[in-house]
Enzyme design. Structure first.
Site, PDB file in Angstrom:
ATOM      1  N   ALA A  75       0.889  -1.201   0.469  1.00  0.00           N
ATOM      2  CA  ALA A  75      -0.125   0.184  -0.532  1.00  0.00           C
ATOM      3  C   ALA A  75       0.746   1.278  -0.178  1.00  0.00           C
ATOM      4  O   ALA A  75       1.590   1.457   0.649  1.00  0.00           O
ATOM      5  CB  ALA A  75      -0.623   0.115   0.991  1.00  0.00           C
ATOM      6  N   GLY A 120       0.353  -4.834   1.190  1.00  0.00           N
ATOM      7  CA  GLY A 120      -0.209  -5.293   0.207  1.00  0.00           C
ATOM      8  C   GLY A 120      -0.505  -6.104  -1.015  1.00  0.00           C
ATOM      9  O   GLY A 120      -1.096  -6.411  -2.280  1.00  0.00           O
ATOM     10  N   GLU A 123      -0.637  -9.475  -0.600  1.00  0.00           N
ATOM     11  CA  GLU A 123      -2.227  -9.702  -0.285  1.00  0.00           C
ATOM     12  C   GLU A 123      -2.810  -9.500  -1.163  1.00  0.00           C
ATOM     13  O   GLU A 123      -3.490 -10.886  -1.808  1.00  0.00           O
ATOM     14  CB  GLU A 123      -2.598  -8.939   0.856  1.00  0.00           C
ATOM     15  CG  GLU A 123      -1.849  -8.601   2.178  1.00  0.00           C
ATOM     16  CD  GLU A 123      -2.128  -7.544   3.158  1.00  0.00           C
ATOM     17  OE1 GLU A 123      -2.254  -6.342   2.189  1.00  0.00           O
ATOM     18  OE2 GLU A 123      -2.855  -7.746   3.803  1.00  0.00           O
ATOM     19  N   GLU A 143       4.443  -5.242   7.500  1.00  0.00           N
ATOM     20  CA  GLU A 143       3.595  -4.021   7.595  1.00  0.00           C
ATOM     21  C   GLU A 143       4.226  -4.285   9.267  1.00  0.00           C
ATOM     22  O   GLU A 143       4.221  -2.332   9.712  1.00  0.00           O
ATOM     23  CB  GLU A 143       2.573  -4.341   7.554  1.00  0.00           C
ATOM     24  CG  GLU A 143       1.896  -4.400   6.845  1.00  0.00           C
ATOM     25  CD  GLU A 143       1.941  -5.080   6.122  1.00  0.00           C
ATOM     26  OE1 GLU A 143       2.726  -6.359   5.822  1.00  0.00           O
ATOM     27  OE2 GLU A 143       0.937  -5.484   4.670  1.00  0.00           O
TER      28      GLU A 143
HETATM   29  N1  CAA Z   1       5.031   3.323  -1.045  1.00  0.00           N
HETATM   30  C1  CAA Z   1       4.932   4.324  -1.367  1.00  0.00           C
HETATM   31  N2  CAA Z   1       5.933   4.380  -2.075  1.00  0.00           N
HETATM   32  C2  CAA Z   1       6.174   3.071  -2.252  1.00  0.00           C
HETATM   33  C3  CAA Z   1       7.014   2.425  -1.144  1.00  0.00           C
HETATM   34  C4  CAA Z   1       5.693   1.993  -1.301  1.00  0.00           C
HETATM   35  N3  CAA Z   1       5.154   1.021  -0.036  1.00  0.00           N
HETATM   36  N4  CAA Z   1       7.447   1.561  -2.161  1.00  0.00           N
HETATM   37  C5  CAA Z   1       8.236   2.206  -2.701  1.00  0.00           C
HETATM   38  N5  CAA Z   1       7.591   3.073  -3.436  1.00  0.00           N
HETATM   39  C6  CAA Z   1       8.593   4.000  -3.161  1.00  0.00           C
HETATM   40  C7  CAA Z   1       9.599   4.840  -2.574  1.00  0.00           C
HETATM   41  O1  CAA Z   1       9.002   5.829  -1.839  1.00  0.00           O
HETATM   42  C8  CAA Z   1      10.659   5.163  -3.758  1.00  0.00           C
HETATM   43  O2  CAA Z   1       9.607   6.570  -4.809  1.00  0.00           O
HETATM   44  P1  CAA Z   1      11.384   7.577  -5.011  1.00  0.00           P
HETATM   45  O3  CAA Z   1      12.091   7.920  -5.974  1.00  0.00           O
HETATM   46  O4  CAA Z   1      10.178   9.433  -4.882  1.00  0.00           O
HETATM   47  O5  CAA Z   1      12.375   7.914  -3.288  1.00  0.00           O
HETATM   48  C9  CAA Z   1      11.023   4.133  -5.108  1.00  0.00           C
HETATM   49  O6  CAA Z   1       9.040   3.672  -4.410  1.00  0.00           O
HETATM   50  C10 CAA Z   1      11.609   3.010  -5.335  1.00  0.00           C
HETATM   51  O7  CAA Z   1      11.693   3.147  -4.291  1.00  0.00           O
HETATM   52  P2  CAA Z   1      13.510   2.445  -3.091  1.00  0.00           P
HETATM   53  O8  CAA Z   1      13.639   3.647  -3.279  1.00  0.00           O
HETATM   54  O9  CAA Z   1      13.384   2.393  -2.123  1.00  0.00           O
HETATM   55  O10 CAA Z   1      13.541   0.838  -3.663  1.00  0.00           O
HETATM   56  P3  CAA Z   1      15.064   0.267  -3.637  1.00  0.00           P
HETATM   57  O11 CAA Z   1      14.913  -0.473  -3.903  1.00  0.00           O
HETATM   58  O12 CAA Z   1      15.875   0.636  -2.653  1.00  0.00           O
HETATM   59  O13 CAA Z   1      13.696  -0.603  -2.164  1.00  0.00           O
HETATM   60  C11 CAA Z   1      11.728  -1.940  -0.720  1.00  0.00           C
HETATM   61  C12 CAA Z   1      12.623  -1.775  -2.910  1.00  0.00           C
HETATM   62  C13 CAA Z   1      13.022  -2.846  -0.456  1.00  0.00           C
HETATM   63  C14 CAA Z   1      10.612  -2.530  -1.949  1.00  0.00           C
HETATM   64  C15 CAA Z   1      10.994  -0.519  -0.490  1.00  0.00           C
HETATM   65  O14 CAA Z   1      11.251   0.288  -1.372  1.00  0.00           O
HETATM   66  C16 CAA Z   1      10.093  -0.949   0.503  1.00  0.00           C
HETATM   67  O15 CAA Z   1      10.732  -1.540   1.346  1.00  0.00           O
HETATM   68  N6  CAA Z   1       8.919   0.045   0.320  1.00  0.00           N
HETATM   69  C17 CAA Z   1       8.063  -0.821   0.992  1.00  0.00           C
HETATM   70  C18 CAA Z   1       7.396  -1.246   1.251  1.00  0.00           C
HETATM   71  C19 CAA Z   1       6.550  -1.680   2.441  1.00  0.00           C
HETATM   72  O16 CAA Z   1       6.879  -1.608   3.643  1.00  0.00           O
HETATM   73  N7  CAA Z   1       5.524  -2.579   2.052  1.00  0.00           N
HETATM   74  C20 CAA Z   1       3.999  -2.812   2.931  1.00  0.00           C
HETATM   75  C21 CAA Z   1       3.058  -1.167   3.059  1.00  0.00           C
HETATM   76  S1  CAA Z   1       1.885  -1.272   4.004  1.00  0.00           S
HETATM   77  C22 CAA Z   1       0.799  -2.533   3.416  1.00  0.00           C
HETATM   78  O17 CAA Z   1       1.025  -2.789   2.169  1.00  0.00           O
HETATM   79  C23 CAA Z   1      -0.229  -2.183   4.204  1.00  0.00           C
HETATM   80  C24 CAA Z   1      -1.484  -3.330   4.386  1.00  0.00           C
HETATM   81  O18 CAA Z   1      -1.652  -3.925   4.575  1.00  0.00           O
HETATM   82  C25 CAA Z   1      -2.513  -2.703   2.563  1.00  0.00           C
END
Ligand code: CAA
Length: 269
Positions: A75, A120, A123, A143
């Site tokens: 998400a 998400g 999921e 999460e």
């Molecule tokens: N939400 C918003 N933006 C996201 C995102 C997310 N979940 N995941 C990645 N992005 C964005 C980053 O902010 C970044 O944007 P900018 O270039 O503008 O800074 C872009 O995507 C690229 O990401 P990274 O630079 O972080 O890329 P990376 O290769 O270094 O890392 C990753 C990749 C490991 C997936 C890392 O981006 C990450 O950890 N993302 C979050 C993953 C996460 O925690 N997901 C769970 C979300 S909560 C959820 O889903 C709740 C639910 O159950 C409904």
């Protein structure tokens, strides 16, 4: 005419709809707009199932992500971070309504996981009928590292895919796992090079399409419905649905074709 979206790409070829999450700059993170668009895309898909009016007919759906890095990285954290209790609950309900729609549409949905399937993203993948993963796929429910928990159905569904102990371990640790481990624990059906992921998904889709769309749709509905039932109730339901298909065009045609040693011509009715 196919509908167009801001954050999704939809195409239909040979009875197979491919829906791609299309926010590659955010690794296809799911904001509210994308969730609403996907809900609408699935309404379109459902209206084009065999036996309905819509053209082109859609028998199978492939759900994947645009780009070579991510299916869905979760998400949208930036959109979510300041939500209140009420807004958090509403967001979970929105996401759940779409993951549930993947289960409720009559057509099988194949998740072609082409990279990150986190939060998400995981999921959404486990709400599909099964998962094909590319070698670079990474799954996880991270999460708890953000101070929240899975809210698009992961807390409810992950154990059904991999069993309670593994689901607990993945959710409490937030650990990310690679495609090979996803395969080992039964989360993914197959692991493939990224370049052949969609070819293989389409191959399986065409294998499904050889069969009666009515029988496939009834199988999907029945299997989802009886999965957690006690065995005797599940068997009763199975017998009812088995009986209900007799007299349909597809049952008469499928068995008639066998008896006459010819190829069946199914209509989904
Ligand atoms: N939400 C918003 N933006 C996201 C995102 C997310 N979940 N995941 C990645 N992005 C964005 C980053 O902010 C970044 O944007 P900018 O270039 O503008 O800074 C872009 O995507 C690229 O990401 P990274 O630079 O972080 O890329 P990376 O290769 O270094 O890392 C990753 C990749 C490991 C997936 C890392 O981006 C990450 O950890 N993302 C979050 C993953 C996460 O925690 N997901 C769970 C979300 S909560 C959820 O889903 C709740 C639910 O159950 C409904």
């Amino acid at each position: 005419m196919l509908p167009t979206f801001e954050n999704l790409l939809l195409s239909v070829t040979d009875g197979v709809a491919t829906i791609r999450f299309n926010r590659p700059k955010a690794l296809n993170a799911l904001n509210e707009a994308t969730l609403r668009e996907l809900r609408n895309a699935l309404l379109f898909v459902e209206a084009h199932a065999a036996g309905r009016e819509g053209e082109p007919q859609i028998d199978v759906v492939i759900l994947t992500g645009e780009g070579e890095k991510s299916f869905v990285a979760g998400a949208d954290i930036l959109e979510m971070k300041d939500k209140t209790v009420e807004q958090g609950e509403a967001f979970a309900r929105l996401g759940q309504s779409v993951t549930r729609a993947l289960e409720l549409i009559p057509q099988p949905v194949i998740a072609a996981v082409n990279g990150f399937a986190l939060g998400g993203g995981c999921e959404f993948a486990i709400s599909c009928d099964f998962i094909l993963a590319s070698e670079n796929a990474v799954f996880g429910q991270p999460e708890v590292a953000l101070g929240i928990l899975p809210g698009f159905g992961g807390s409810a569904r992950l154990a059904r895919f991999v069993g309670q102990p593994r689901a607990r371990e993945l959710i409490y640790t937030g650990r990310k796992i690679k495609a090979a481990e996803a395969l080992r624990i039964g989360l993914a059906n197959e692991v493939l090079p990224l370049a052949s992921l969609l070819t293989r998904a389409n191959e399986i889709a065409q294998e499904i399409r050889k069969n009666s769309p009515l029988a496939v749709a009834r199988s999907k509905k029945l299997m989802n419905h009886i999965y957690t039932m006690p065995i005797d109730s599940a068997l009763r339901e199975e017998a009812l649905v088995f009986g209900s298909i007799f007299g349909s065009h597809d049952q008469r045609e499928g068995m008639g074709a066998f008896a006459e040693k010819r190829k069946a011509n199914f209509k989904g009715e």
